[in-house]
Enzyme design. Structure first.
Site, mmCIF file in Angstrom:
data_model
loop_
_atom_site.group_PDB
_atom_site.id
_atom_site.type_symbol
_atom_site.label_atom_id
_atom_site.label_comp_id
_atom_site.label_asym_id
_atom_site.label_seq_id
_atom_site.Cartn_x
_atom_site.Cartn_y
_atom_site.Cartn_z
ATOM 1 N N TYR A 147 22.353 25.742 -48.139
ATOM 2 C CA TYR A 147 22.214 27.167 -47.492
ATOM 3 C C TYR A 147 20.788 27.426 -47.747
ATOM 4 C CZ TYR A 147 22.568 32.044 -46.416
ATOM 5 O OH TYR A 147 22.597 33.390 -45.856
ATOM 6 N N THR A 177 24.935 42.059 -48.576
ATOM 7 C CA THR A 177 25.154 43.095 -47.807
ATOM 8 C C THR A 177 26.587 43.209 -47.846
ATOM 9 O OG1 THR A 177 23.163 42.759 -46.774
ATOM 10 C CG2 THR A 177 24.643 44.241 -45.683
#
Ligand code: UDP
Length: 319
Positions: A147, A177
């Site tokens: 990632y 988030t």
């Protein structure tokens, strides 16, 4: 603001689908592109009758062209540690080939390009809080590298298209988030704790729970991203909430908000788990006039209904 035709890659994902809603709300037309590897059609179901909205099921690792567009928002990628570990090669491919294809769309149509990058570019940071000028401390061969390096490559590709092809690009570094539409099973800390607290299971705190994260509520995040998108700034700009909590504090907040009697159970810390993370948002404050308004406790309360329904749906699917 004039009405635009906009592509959102990863448009069926958590952030991508909220972005589609916000762009439609501003009066634009939106084409969401997603291969549904981790995104879900359910996130877009409510848009079915809106004639300004199109959905294209497509893997952006292959070239795509949905006609002339004014803006490309590149949000396609598995994003939770559990998802990108399971889909490691796909994550590397979408952050490299996929980003190139999205950039090509922007170049072809003279569109602006927005790259959803990440605080993971800072790795396990040795500078705290993290400013955009920090180059990061990333293990290029560890479990998170699929990632982290894919997103770092995406950043390099984005600035290269700006430099060599004069594409008008924006780079946002998104910190943790949370909110409605997160997948209940994606393994991230808030959905996990919510699922456990609401299901009467122990909350699994990895390590001793002293590692920190800074959690931004989704509506604040989208507001910050759109301010950057419509600004003259190229970034990178950190978009995140600077309120920093240990994971143990986060578990306690989830217990308080849900009123759950669940216990805390300690489990081993995954390899390369960052010890601390907090955005310095001076740039976002001064250049975009943005700062988040929803603190963690309020955001958890705002998310509670969604997580309740998601936990109930999961339980009935198991019966
Ligand atoms: N974590 C935890 N229990 C869980 C899930 C996550 O203690 O059930 C921890 C994880 O080890 C990390 C933090 O919570 O320190 C945030 O993890 P998440 O997967 O949400 O995202 P990350 O910020 O690590 O990408």
């Amino acid at each position: 603001m004039k009405s635009s035709r906009i592509v959102v890659t990863g448009g069926a994902g958590f952030l991508g689908s909220h972005l589609c809603d916000a762009l439609l709300g501003e009066g634009h037309s939106v084409v969401a592109v997603d291969n549904l590897i981790t995104g879900r059609r359910a996130n877009l179901e409510h848009l079915g009758s809106d004639s300004r909205f199109e959905f294209l099921e497509h893997d952006i690792c292959r070239p795509f062209d949905c006609g002339p567009v004014d803006y490309v928002f590149n949000f396609a990628s598995p994003a939770s540690p559990v998802d990108y570990s399971e889909h490691g090669i796909e994550t590397l491919r979408v952050g490299s080939l996929g980003t190139f294809h999205a950039l090509e769309v922007a170049r072809k149509y003279g569109a602006r390009f927005f790259m959803a990058s990440t605080s993971e570019c800072y790795g396990d940071p040795e500078e705290h809080p993290q400013r955009e000028s920090y180059w990061g401390h990333v293990n290029p061969i560890g479990p998170r590298s699929v990632y982290d390096e894919a997103k770092r490559f995406s950043e390099a590709a984005t600035v290269a298209y700006r430099r060599y092809h004069r594409v008008d690009t924006k780079l946002a570094r998104i910190f943790n988030t949370y909110g409605p539409r997160m997948q209940i099973n994606d393994g991230r800390v808030i959905p996990n704790f919510m699922k456990q607290a609401l299901g009467g299971e122990d909350l699994t705190v990895y390590g001793d729970g002293s590692q920190t994260r800074s959690f931004c509520y989704v509506s604040d995040e989208i507001d910050g991203l759109l301010r950057l998108a419509w600004s003259q700034e190229a970034g990178p700009v950190n978009i995140g909430n600077p309120g920093e909590f240990t994971i143990l504090e986060c578990a306690q907040k989830v217990l308080a908000v849900t009123g759950s009697k669940s216990q805390i159970r300690y489990e081993p810390l995954p390899a390369d788990d960052p010890k601390q993370r907090r955005p310095d948002i001076t740039k976002a404050r001064t250049l975009l006039g943005w700062e988040p308004g929803v603190d963690l406790e309020s955001g958890l309360k705002l998310s509670l209904d969604y997580f309740r329904r998601a936990v109930a749906a999961l339980a009935s699917a198991r019966v």
